[in-house]
Scaffold this active site. Structure first.
Site, PDB file in Angstrom:
ATOM      1  N   SER A   1       0.797  -1.224   0.000  1.00  7.78           N
ATOM      2  CA  SER A   1       0.000   0.000   0.000  1.00  7.78           C
ATOM      3  C   SER A   1       0.828   1.272   0.000  1.00  7.78           C
ATOM      4  O   SER A   1       1.937   1.315   0.532  1.00  7.78           O
ATOM      5  CB  SER A   1      -0.893   0.031   1.244  1.00  7.78           C
ATOM      6  OG  SER A   1      -1.782  -1.049   1.262  1.00  7.78           O
TER       7      SER A   1
ATOM      8  N   LEU B   1      -6.305   8.009   2.348  1.00  3.64           N
ATOM      9  CA  LEU B   1      -6.560   7.099   1.236  1.00  3.64           C
ATOM     10  C   LEU B   1      -5.395   6.135   1.114  1.00  3.64           C
ATOM     11  O   LEU B   1      -4.241   6.552   1.000  1.00  3.64           O
ATOM     12  CB  LEU B   1      -6.734   7.876  -0.067  1.00  3.64           C
ATOM     13  CG  LEU B   1      -7.830   8.938  -0.061  1.00  3.64           C
ATOM     14  CD1 LEU B   1      -7.830   9.702  -1.369  1.00  3.64           C
ATOM     15  CD2 LEU B   1      -9.189   8.310   0.214  1.00  3.64           C
ATOM     16  N   GLU B   2      -5.698   4.873   1.155  1.00  2.74           N
ATOM     17  CA  GLU B   2      -4.708   3.814   0.984  1.00  2.74           C
ATOM     18  C   GLU B   2      -4.929   3.227  -0.404  1.00  2.74           C
ATOM     19  O   GLU B   2      -6.037   2.815  -0.739  1.00  2.74           O
ATOM     20  CB  GLU B   2      -4.914   2.750   2.069  1.00  2.74           C
ATOM     21  CG  GLU B   2      -3.995   1.567   1.980  1.00  2.74           C
ATOM     22  CD  GLU B   2      -4.271   0.546   3.080  1.00  2.74           C
ATOM     23  OE1 GLU B   2      -3.662  -0.536   3.027  1.00  2.74           O
ATOM     24  OE2 GLU B   2      -5.102   0.807   3.978  1.00  2.74           O
ATOM     25  N   ILE B   3      -3.893   3.219  -1.219  1.00  2.00           N
ATOM     26  CA  ILE B   3      -3.984   2.616  -2.549  1.00  2.00           C
ATOM     27  C   ILE B   3      -3.188   1.329  -2.489  1.00  2.00           C
ATOM     28  O   ILE B   3      -2.001   1.340  -2.140  1.00  2.00           O
ATOM     29  CB  ILE B   3      -3.449   3.569  -3.634  1.00  2.00           C
ATOM     30  CG1 ILE B   3      -4.277   4.854  -3.623  1.00  2.00           C
ATOM     31  CG2 ILE B   3      -3.499   2.892  -4.999  1.00  2.00           C
ATOM     32  CD1 ILE B   3      -3.819   5.899  -4.597  1.00  2.00           C
TER      33      ILE B   3
END
Length: 130
Positions: A108, A119-121
């Site tokens: 992440s 926001l974690e991608i």
């Protein structure tokens, strides 16, 4: 009894600024519902933007900008996502780091939207085979 998530509301202080961020930075499709509600399409679900001072009822008891912590799955490898964010001068707060997702290990990157939401991608980690 349940089959999935239809939409999730994100309370924002400035809808135009949020639309710009989520469309330009994260590539989400924008669907305008009315002056106070905008849908950002993510596959078959929507991240629905609501303005802080909306009169829309019913709503959460304490709608607060910056209180969301959301993990989004990326179609692209995280190094490509990171280069994209750097090109747009978007700060990565943390990552890439290993985490545990809903369906197993993930890698992440963490960033914040204009209202401070985390926001974690993420991308699934490929487990090493012996």
């Amino acid at each position: 009894m349940l089959s999935g998530l239809d939409h999730m509301v994100i309370t924002v202080t400035d809808i135009s600024r949020a639309v710009d961020f989520y469309s330009r930075v994260l590539g989400l499709e924008v669907r305008y519902r009315d002056r106070e509600r905008v849908d950002l399409m993510l596959d078959d679900m929507a991240l629905r933007l609501h303005w802080t001072a909306t009169d829309i009822e019913p709503r959460a008891a304490t709608p607060t900008p910056g209180s969301l912590d959301l993990c989004l799955r990326s179609l692209l490898p995280l190094d490509e996502v990171q280069r994209h964010l750097e090109a747009l001068d978007i700060e990565v707060e943390l990552g890439p780091v290993s985490r545990q997702g809903a369906n197993g290990p993930i890698e992440s990157l963490y960033l914040r939207d204009p209202d401070g939401n985390l926001l974690e991608i993420s991308r699934p980690l490929k487990e090493a085979t012996e």
